[in-house]
Design a protein around this motif. Structure first.
Motif: not given
Length: 200
Positions: A15, A73-74, A76-77, A80, A119, A122-123, A125-126
């Motif tokens: 993640g 970011l894109i 990995q989203l 991930s 996920l 990762q969200l 982090q976004a």
């Protein structure tokens, strides 16, 4: 239980970064490389090594710049959940004892849980990226270090790694609540005419 904690630890690493934990898992297996990793075991090892090393270097260096963070970011989203599921299934499969019943069903369940955990992280982090308009350098370095540690914990100390993953999940839930409160507080201030019944 140990297998689940190991899977949580590995998927939490997925993640944060995509290629780096996959690369570390292959290197930790020695000569076997990615023979026990789903999907990657079907690809020739030289190709896997080349792709993972290249993307790992990109992750390490590009994440220190704002534009690189946006690109990562894109990507990995999107990937991930898949990487989290693959890493979770691989770590669980490696730690399973021969002769365990319903191994395939358990692996699929662990893979789904691992993908969802990756996920969610990762969200988070976004969300912090857009709220802070770029993650600070110390946070990026902490992510890199934590990602590496979680992979090692997944195989050497799954209990500690699983607890860290659960702590990260708790922090993610707390962050989502803070974002909601922040968004509600910022709403009227950004649009002062929204609460008026008549125009000026």
């Amino acid at each position: 239980m140990i297998q689940l904690l190991a899977a949580l630890s590995a998927s939490a690493a997925g993640g944060m970064r995509i290629a780096l934990p996959l690369l570390l898992i292959g290197l930790l297996q020695g000569e076997n490389l990615w023979s026990q990793v789903p999907l990657l075991s079907q690809i020739p090892p030289p190709v896997v090594v080349g792709v993972l090393v290249s993307w790992s270097l990109f992750e390490l260096f590009a994440s220190k710049q704002l534009l690189g963070q946006r690109i990562l970011l894109i990507v990995q989203l999107i990937f991930s959940p898949l990487v989290g599921a693959i890493i979770a299934m691989a770590s669980a499969q490696i730690t399973f004892i021969e002769g365990d019943t319903d191994l395939n069903i358990l692996l699929w369940i662990i893979g789904i849980v691992g993908g969802l955990l990756a996920l969610v992280l990762q969200l988070v982090q976004a969300g912090w990226f857009y709220r802070l308009r770029g993650l600070p350098l110390w946070a990026i370095l902490a992510q890199d270090l934590l990602c590496v540690c979680l992979v090692f914990f997944a195989f050497d100390a799954p209990r500690q790694g699983g607890l860290i993953a659960l702590l990260l999940l708790w922090l993610a839930i707390r962050s989502s609540q803070q974002w909601y409160n922040w968004y509600v507080e910022q709403g009227p201030a950004r649009n002062p005419r929204r609460s008026k019944s008549e125009p000026d």
